[in-house]
Design an enzyme around this catalytic site. Structure first.
Site: not given
Length: 477
Positions: A250, A284
């Site tokens: 990720e 993010c």
């Protein structure tokens, strides 16, 4: 209220380790020391690896209903300790207390979801072509897991790894960030107090390169999960390849936001300002490139500027704070570099653009107008409270510009046109797309990216699947 007692968790014991080395944990709102974090030695890492193997041997044989009961007890302990853990999360990370509580609540939600889903890990029977033969497909925990997570979400980043692994029947050794260790340790204490067997969860800290290379070189881990930057993710993937270790990555993003002329502009601005400055932009999936259709550009930019300029910046523990500091002093210089580059490329400063205090890592909520795609901030993930706004003319142009970067984590759009929404859902290259909202994450939905933003999912049944291996068995009777 005191800060968390810092320690390593190895084989069920809280320890200061054997290296004799420590690292100071700093409050980014005040630059004051919170505590001294012990760093693991190679001997400590080896002990953690051996413990994870022993823990896995016990945990994988533990019935799923019993695993779920321990996870549920952990969730309740975390709820009881919410006030203390959230305050310490704010101290070490800087985000407003209300955001810390929301994050911890989301982490508890993830914990409960994986605990319940672990009871529903089913195999299947495949009809045989041969009489007298039984064919079964089994789903089993993959083995000991190693995980590395970034500092920006000290609770949810940790819990997605830990709850997923433990819910699937795996053990896990996790290295959380040395800048935000207290939250991970508090989660570990709740697991141990709930009765998690020794070795199922190990927590270590130390030099990232040393720890990652040593853990990846071991024959014990069978799965690696990472949340962090693209370059580090690629490096870890290479280390894992030597052991044929399965990975979930990720990684970073650079989420475009497409605002079309038919959108509800007031709602779009309200959502985008809240999303952009959440955690001071250190997210993010933060909206980072605002592409606005020409007909509504001025209205959107003006309203965005007005709302951003009203945000209260300060210590996250203060009741009225809307946005806290950046994680550390080093991030101030990064923001200043983005600003200098954008202005030199012809951008207009609409609000902010400067450091706010010398006593903490505070940077003003910033809005830039008419930013060109040549600007650094339109090409590199800013991970900070700067919102660049740019104009576009047509749907095709918007899609092309949204897809031009190597990132593909999240993307957002605002439109009332069903045809436009359908085109975006087909053409936007991102692992997650939200239309008319910024909602891309919940415990029951897959969270993950494509292209340089990584692969694999966390959350949902896809997240559970990454901790399982598939075995096929035939039996003649």
């Amino acid at each position: 209220m005191s800060y968390e007692e810092l320690a390593l968790l190895i084989d069920g014991r809280w320890t200061q380790g054997t290296s004799g080395k420590t690292e100071t944990v700093v409050n980014p709102s005040t630059n004051e020391a919170l505590g001294e974090l012990p760093l693991a030695s190679i001997a400590d890492l080896d002990e953690a690896l051996e413990a994870s193997q022993k823990g896995f041997d016990v945990w994988r044989k533990t019935p799923a209903i019993q695993r779920q009961m321990i996870m549920e007890k952990t969730a309740r302990l975390l709820e009881e300790r919410m006030d203390v853990i959230a305050a310490n999360l704010t101290r070490e990370m800087g985000k407003p207390l209300k955001e810390a509580r929301m994050e911890l609540g989301a982490a508890i939600d993830v914990l409960r979801w994986y605990g319940e889903e672990g009871k529903r890990v089913y195999g299947r029977v495949v009809p045989s072509r041969i009489t007298g033969m039984r064919q079964t497909v089994k789903k089993e925990p993959i083995g000991p897991v190693i995980a590395f997570v970034a500092w920006n979400f000290p609770a949810i980043n940790v819990m997605r790894k830990v709850a997923g692994a433990i819910g699937a029947g795996c053990s896990i050794t996790i290295k959380a960030s040395e800048e935000t260790p207290g939250t991970c340790i508090a989660i570990g204490r709740a697991f141990m107090d709930a009765g998690l067997p020794a070795g199922v969860l190990n927590i270590v800290f130390g030099d990232p390169a040393t720890i990652s290379s040593h853990l990846c070189a071991s024959d014990i881990p069978r799965k690696l999960s990472f949340t962090g930057s693209v370059p580090i993710g690629k490096h870890l993937q290479k280390l894992a390849a030597d052991k044929m270790m399965r990975c979930t990555m990720e990684l970073g993003g650079h989420a475009p936001v497409l605002v079309f002329s038919d959108a509800d502009i007031d709602a779009a601005v309200r959502n985008c300002v809240a999303g952009k400055y959440r955690n001071a932009g250190q997210v993010c999936v933060s909206p980072t490139r605002f592409l606005v259709q020409e007909a509504v550009y001025d209205k959107f930019a003006t309203a965005f500027r007005d709302q951003a300029s009203k945000l209260v910046v300060g210590d996250g523990l203060a009741e009225k704070t809307d946005m806290g500091p950046l994680i550390a002093e080093r991030r101030i210089e990064v923001m200043e570099n983005f600003m200098a580059d954008a202005l030199s490329n012809g951008s207009n400063l609409l609000t902010g653009g400067e450091r706010l205090s010398n006593s903490g890592s505070f940077f003003a909520p910033t809005v830039l107008g008419d930013v060109t795609d040549d600007a650094l901030i339109m090409n590199e993930e800013p991970f900070g409270p700067i919102a660049p706004i740019s104009r576009f003319s047509t749907l095709d142009e918007a899609i092309e510009r949204a897809n031009r970067l190597p990132f593909g984590l999240a993307a957002y759009a605002f439109t009332k046109n069903a045809k436009t929404a359908a085109a975006l859902s087909s053409e936007i290259q991102s692992g997650m797309l939200a239309i008319n909202s910024l909602m891309v994450a919940s415990a029951e939905t897959p969270f993950g990216g494509i292209k340089d933003s990584g692969y694999g999912s966390e959350g949902s049944i896809e997240g559970m699947e990454t901790f399982l291996t598939t075995r096929f068995v035939t039996e003649v009777y």
